[in-house]
Design an enzyme around this catalytic site. Structure first.
Site, PDB file in Angstrom:
ATOM      1  N   ASP A 228     -29.922 -13.414  11.328  1.00  0.00           N
ATOM      2  CA  ASP A 228     -30.595 -14.689  11.128  1.00  0.00           C
ATOM      3  C   ASP A 228     -30.592 -14.961   9.618  1.00  0.00           C
ATOM      4  O   ASP A 228     -30.439 -14.039   8.823  1.00  0.00           O
ATOM      5  CB  ASP A 228     -32.023 -14.590  11.669  1.00  0.00           C
ATOM      6  CG  ASP A 228     -32.853 -15.815  11.337  1.00  0.00           C
ATOM      7  OD1 ASP A 228     -32.366 -16.932  11.566  1.00  0.00           O
ATOM      8  OD2 ASP A 228     -33.981 -15.648  10.839  1.00  0.00           O
TER       9      ASP A 228
ATOM     10  N   ASP B 123     -36.400 -12.379  11.874  1.00  0.00           N
ATOM     11  CA  ASP B 123     -37.768 -12.292  11.346  1.00  0.00           C
ATOM     12  C   ASP B 123     -38.780 -12.933  12.286  1.00  0.00           C
ATOM     13  O   ASP B 123     -39.972 -12.870  12.029  1.00  0.00           O
ATOM     14  CB  ASP B 123     -37.857 -12.963   9.965  1.00  0.00           C
ATOM     15  CG  ASP B 123     -37.714 -14.475  10.057  1.00  0.00           C
ATOM     16  OD1 ASP B 123     -36.703 -14.929  10.635  1.00  0.00           O
ATOM     17  OD2 ASP B 123     -38.600 -15.195   9.571  1.00  0.00           O
TER      18      ASP B 123
ATOM     19  N   LYS C 113     -31.472 -20.379  19.580  1.00  0.00           N
ATOM     20  CA  LYS C 113     -32.397 -19.298  19.890  1.00  0.00           C
ATOM     21  C   LYS C 113     -33.754 -19.875  20.267  1.00  0.00           C
ATOM     22  O   LYS C 113     -34.144 -20.848  19.629  1.00  0.00           O
ATOM     23  CB  LYS C 113     -32.597 -18.401  18.652  1.00  0.00           C
ATOM     24  CG  LYS C 113     -31.324 -17.834  18.075  1.00  0.00           C
ATOM     25  CD  LYS C 113     -31.576 -17.129  16.745  1.00  0.00           C
ATOM     26  CE  LYS C 113     -31.415 -18.007  15.559  1.00  0.00           C
ATOM     27  NZ  LYS C 113     -31.506 -17.317  14.249  1.00  0.00           N
TER      28      LYS C 113
ATOM     29  N   ASP D  98     -32.838 -17.562   7.512  1.00  0.00           N
ATOM     30  CA  ASP D  98     -34.090 -17.765   6.793  1.00  0.00           C
ATOM     31  C   ASP D  98     -35.103 -16.673   7.120  1.00  0.00           C
ATOM     32  O   ASP D  98     -35.354 -16.398   8.285  1.00  0.00           O
ATOM     33  CB  ASP D  98     -34.679 -19.142   7.147  1.00  0.00           C
ATOM     34  CG  ASP D  98     -34.955 -19.948   5.901  1.00  0.00           C
ATOM     35  OD1 ASP D  98     -35.749 -19.465   5.063  1.00  0.00           O
ATOM     36  OD2 ASP D  98     -34.363 -21.025   5.750  1.00  0.00           O
TER      37      ASP D  98
HETATM   38 MG   LIG Z   1     -35.619 -16.725  10.415  1.00  0.00          MG
END
Ligand SMILES: [Mg+2]
Length: 268
Positions: A11, A210, A187, A13
């Protein structure tokens, strides 16, 4: 940790970057993964930037990346759309130029008016979308166009805190139309991760994220192992309290965890 995997899906960010800066451990960790011979793919729900623009941003912040290593929800949504409408069909693009380019890439024709009788509406994050374009899309959907959404994130992170994301604009249309989209691609749906694995012919990918409700839940639905890093949204306590379908296999303080023996979480 890498020994068991033939692909690392990252991922962006909160994992590799925050805003337009690299996270401290990211560049070294990605370099080590590559040195060990494991390919990486950067997978993002954000449909506003092209793969080239994402690769350029990553390279600029010190994580060199090729466009072929980037997969976005715009790319996967366009591919899914091409499978469900006739070749060459008109598609109303409620999103960025990058999304319109993806529509063109798969042999469909981007349009901006319901008068063009689009076979589908594709909706992805674009900060310039306003009432007029939402209204145009609602006319097209009421007339029977298939409604495909790149992702349903209610917010997107910014240095000023969470701002309205694509999911919030989708919610405006859901309210107006009193119906749900026909397809949501990003997602926690597994399509993005599945496409990344297919593209690299990987049989044992590891997903790194995250967020529990998108990255980890998406990995679970795609049948892939996952590593939660604590440089973004989720905390250690969130991970420990997560329901089974959002529980990561591994937990790490940051992306450097990829280059160390994994801390595996109990699964039952
Ligand atoms: Mg993220």
């Amino acid at each position: 940790m890498l020994d068991a995997y033939d692909l690392v899906i990252l991922d962006l960010d909160g994992v590799v970057i925050v805003g337009e800066q690299a996270l401290p451990a990211a560049a070294a960790a990605v370099a080590t993964v590559r040195q060990e011979g494991t390919p990486v793919v950067f997978a993002t729900n954000n449909a506003s930037r092209s793969a080239s623009a994402v690769a350029e941003l990553l390279t600029k912040v010190g994580v060199p990346a090729e466009p072929s290593e980037v997969i976005t929800s715009a790319m996967v949504a366009a591919d899914a759309l091409a499978d469900s409408v006739p070749a060459g069909a008109a598609v109303l693009v409620l999103g960025s130029d990058a999304l319109a380019s993806e529509v063109r890439r798969v042999g469909l024709r981007p349009v901006s008016s319901a008068e063009d009788q689009p076979a589908a509406v594709i909706q992805g994050y674009d900060p310039s979308v306003g009432w007029e374009r939402l209204a145009e899309a609602s006319v097209a959907i009421r007339a029977g166009a298939r409604w495909v959404v790149t992702n349903s994130d209610a917010t997107l992170p910014s240095p000023r805190g969470p701002l309205p994301g694509n999911g919030s604009l989708v919610a405006a249309l859901r309210t107006a139309l009193e119906r749900e989209p026909d397809m949501v691609v990003g997602k926690p749906q597994p399509a993005l991760f599945a496409a990344a694995a297919r593209q690299r012919s990987a049989s044992a990918p590891l997903v790194v994220g995250d967020r529990l409700d998108t990255d980890i839940a998406g990995a679970y639905r795609a049948g892939m192992d996952s590593l939660l890093v604590l440089t973004g949204i989720a905390s250690r306590a969130d991970a420990l309290a997560a329901p089974a379908e959002q529980r990561p296999h591994y937990l790490g303080d940051d992306l450097g965890a990829l280059t160390r023996p994994g801390v595996q979480l109990a699964r039952d």
